[in-house]
Design a protein around this motif. Structure first.
Motif, PDB file in Angstrom:
ATOM      1  N   LEU A   1       1.197  -1.435  -0.252  1.00 20.34           N
ATOM      2  CA  LEU A   1       0.086  -0.279  -0.007  1.00 20.34           C
ATOM      3  C   LEU A   1       0.449   1.167   0.016  1.00 20.34           C
ATOM      4  O   LEU A   1       0.690   2.341  -0.907  1.00 20.34           O
ATOM      5  N   VAL A   2       2.148   1.197   0.158  1.00 19.48           N
ATOM      6  CA  VAL A   2       2.917   2.225   0.471  1.00 19.48           C
ATOM      7  C   VAL A   2       3.559   3.237  -0.186  1.00 19.48           C
ATOM      8  O   VAL A   2       3.128   3.512  -0.918  1.00 19.48           O
TER       9      VAL A   2
ATOM     10  N   ARG B   1       2.558   1.660  -3.586  1.00 19.55           N
ATOM     11  CA  ARG B   1       1.682   1.725  -4.161  1.00 19.55           C
ATOM     12  C   ARG B   1       1.789   3.016  -4.526  1.00 19.55           C
ATOM     13  O   ARG B   1       1.136   4.099  -5.014  1.00 19.55           O
ATOM     14  N   LYS B   2       1.627   3.711  -2.995  1.00 20.52           N
ATOM     15  CA  LYS B   2       0.733   5.151  -2.848  1.00 20.52           C
ATOM     16  C   LYS B   2       1.333   6.100  -3.213  1.00 20.52           C
ATOM     17  O   LYS B   2       1.885   7.352  -4.018  1.00 20.52           O
TER      18      LYS B   2
ATOM     19  N   LEU C   1       2.021   6.469  -7.322  1.00 19.12           N
ATOM     20  CA  LEU C   1       0.909   7.082  -7.681  1.00 19.12           C
ATOM     21  C   LEU C   1       0.938   8.558  -7.147  1.00 19.12           C
ATOM     22  O   LEU C   1       0.765   9.439  -8.448  1.00 19.12           O
ATOM     23  N   VAL C   2       1.536   8.701  -6.212  1.00 18.40           N
ATOM     24  CA  VAL C   2       1.370  10.380  -5.884  1.00 18.40           C
ATOM     25  C   VAL C   2       3.329  10.678  -6.980  1.00 18.40           C
ATOM     26  O   VAL C   2       3.130  11.559  -7.437  1.00 18.40           O
TER      27      VAL C   2
ATOM     28  N   ARG D   1       1.887  11.289 -11.165  1.00 20.71           N
ATOM     29  CA  ARG D   1       1.111  12.680 -10.629  1.00 20.71           C
ATOM     30  C   ARG D   1       1.997  13.941 -10.185  1.00 20.71           C
ATOM     31  O   ARG D   1       1.731  14.463 -11.350  1.00 20.71           O
ATOM     32  N   SER D   2       3.232  13.883  -9.402  1.00 23.50           N
ATOM     33  CA  SER D   2       3.842  15.131  -9.702  1.00 23.50           C
ATOM     34  C   SER D   2       5.607  14.601 -10.436  1.00 23.50           C
ATOM     35  O   SER D   2       5.848  16.091 -11.001  1.00 23.50           O
TER      36      SER D   2
ATOM     37  N   GLU E   1       6.235  14.282   2.267  1.00 17.30           N
ATOM     38  CA  GLU E   1       5.608  13.524   3.660  1.00 17.30           C
ATOM     39  C   GLU E   1       5.109  14.075   4.687  1.00 17.30           C
ATOM     40  O   GLU E   1       4.637  14.893   5.124  1.00 17.30           O
TER      41      GLU E   1
ATOM     42  N   SER F   1       1.556  14.782   6.153  1.00 16.94           N
ATOM     43  CA  SER F   1       1.611  13.140   5.960  1.00 16.94           C
ATOM     44  C   SER F   1       2.309  12.191   6.358  1.00 16.94           C
ATOM     45  O   SER F   1       1.360  11.375   7.058  1.00 16.94           O
TER      46      SER F   1
END
Lengths: 239, 228
Positions: free
Chosen positions: B13-14, B16-17, B20-21, B24-25, B81, B86
């Motif tokens: 999960l970490v 993949r997050k 994804l971030v 996008r960035s 982060e 976050s």
């Protein structure tokens, strides 16, 4: 996770915490029962945020004991994190993820069942349904605080820890936040809130406390508040 | 079984997050790739690399570029982060610190490998060597794993210091110097003419041992650092 019967929601005993050589908490004792809203006041730098982070099992105390819902922090910090929801001054969000993705990510990290329904419910509760696919960075500060509130309450936590939660929230969002306190009155939840806002804090509190000199210098029921002693304790923290 | 799933699912999960971030960035991959290409072009002109000297100079140039580009990538692993707050949200979830460490490390490993995979053929054309040698691929993967293991830890340490941009390379390079030396030597063996296969193999073993040690040590230290 439901409250353990017969145990207080939060019990902190003899908490000491220093950063470098500067002591912040010096033997703090605190007890919060289920169904109660405790509002902690204190001057800047009095250690309010540090206290919340210790209760959230985010910091390790130098000395002393933290027990949340009958679970000792030194034995099982993960279970404490499972029980709490935290709203901090800064929204703890991923700016490049959408509202829905933020909620889904944190929900999955908590291993929640029935996540799509919970996410939809959280979006509706904080009034962000129409903005579900918008990235967090495209939201105003107030909207981000709403989303942070949704993340903090996604798992319906029995213990809520709030650090200046009202800053940046509009009246509608404030009413929603206040609504989350209502479950405390049903005995299902306990809330600890730290704030500078005297008026709102007194309005929302069942109990008030003043953090000064690294200890709880004053604690009383809101109804039986001794204004003189309250002010004296608060001013003690300003010196 | 439940324990393994409990550890691996948050890792996924970490990671993949983070992917994804980054998708996008595009902060990390593009920045690192541009930096690595710029370094190679500068070295190419500064050292006047010719067909006679390429075997000696190319491995050093390649790994200097990969190492500095890697530091650039790892410096972003926790900065964003931390700045967004976050990280605090992540640490408030009930998953183990080990899972968070391995998730961040996996994402960093993928970012660095992606940059290296894109740049290796460019360097191969520029310096005229084969990018598809198994020894070279092994050296890249093992060195990148070592960089990611140590880099994730030191990125987490540096992010809480005032001079975090300086602190990361100061902490990182002395510790990973065995990996950089091993990678340079293995690459020399892989692209150099007349070098026996036994030479690079020993350096690959050294890197594998380094990776194994730091993949045990770093998550443990990360857990200690993250609980102030």
């Amino acid at each position: 996770m439901s409250p353990a019967p017969g145990t207080p929601a939060i019990e902190a005993t003899g908490l000491h915490k220093s950063f470098g050589v500067a002591p912040v908490l010096r033997g703090l004792d605190l007890r919060v029962e289920w169904g109660r809203v405790l509002v902690v006041f204190g001057a800047n730098g009095s250690g309010k945020t540090t206290l919340l982070r210790l209760l959230a099992a985010q910091y390790r105390p130098d000395r002393g004991r933290v027990v949340v819902g009958g679970i000792d922090r030194s034995r099982d910090p993960s279970s404490i994190r499972r029980m709490i929801g935290v709203v901090a001054h800064q929204p703890m969000l991923y700016q490049d993820l959408t509202c829905r993705e933020n909620l889904t990510f944190f929900g999955r990290m908590r291993g929640l069942n029935d996540l799509p329904r919970r996410v939809d419910e959280a979006l509706r509760r904080v009034g962000l349904e129409a903005r579900r696919h918008r990235r967090a960075r495209a939201l105003s500060h107030g909207m981000q605080k709403r989303l942070a509130l949704g993340v903090a309450t996604l798992h319906d936590p029995p213990v809520l820890l709030l650090d200046e939660p009202a800053s940046g929230l509009d009246q509608e969002a404030l009413a929603g936040l206040r609504g989350m306190f209502s479950s405390a009155s049903g005995g299902r939840r306990a809330v600890v809130m730290v704030t500078h806002n005297l008026e709102r804090g007194l309005e929302w509190a069942d109990e008030v406390a003043v953090l000064s000199g690294g200890v709880i210098a004053y604690k009383a029921e809101r109804e039986g508040l001794d204004e003189g002693r309250f002010e004296e304790a608060y001013r003690g923290g300003l010196r | 079984m439940r324990g393994v799933k409990g550890l691996l699912w948050p890792v996924f999960l970490v990671a993949r997050k983070d992917l994804l971030v980054e998708f996008r960035s595009r902060e990390v991959v593009i920045g690192s790739a541009v930096f690595a290409v710029t370094l190679v072009v500068i070295f190419n002109f500064a050292l006047n690399i010719t067909p006679e000297t390429v075997d000696i100079l190319a491995p050093g140039v390649l790994w200097a570029a990969f190492s500095f580009a890697g530091v650039l990538a790892m410096s972003r692993a926790f900065v964003t982060e931390k700045d967004q707050g976050s990280l605090e949200g992540l640490l408030l979830t009930p998953v183990s610190r080990d899972s968070i460490y391995f998730g961040k490390m996996l994402a960093l490993f993928i970012f660095m490998t992606a940059v290296e995979a894109a740049l290796l053929p460019v360097f191969a054309v520029l310096f005229d060597f084969s990018a598809f040698s198994p020894t070279l691929v092994g050296a890249v993967l093992l060195a990148t794993l070592g960089f990611a293991a140590v880099g994730t830890l030191f990125s987490a340490v540096a992010v809480n210091t005032r001079s975090r941009e300086i602190m990361l390379p100061i902490l990182f390079f002395p510790v990973v110097s065995p990996v950089i030396i091993g990678a340079v030597e293995a690459t020399t063996g892989a692209i150099g003419a007349g070098v026996s296969a036994a030479g690079p193999g020993r350096w690959l073993q050294l890197m594998a041992v380094f990776d194994a040690v730091f993949l045990v040590l770093c998550p443990w230290l990360f857990s200690l650092i993250m609980e102030e």
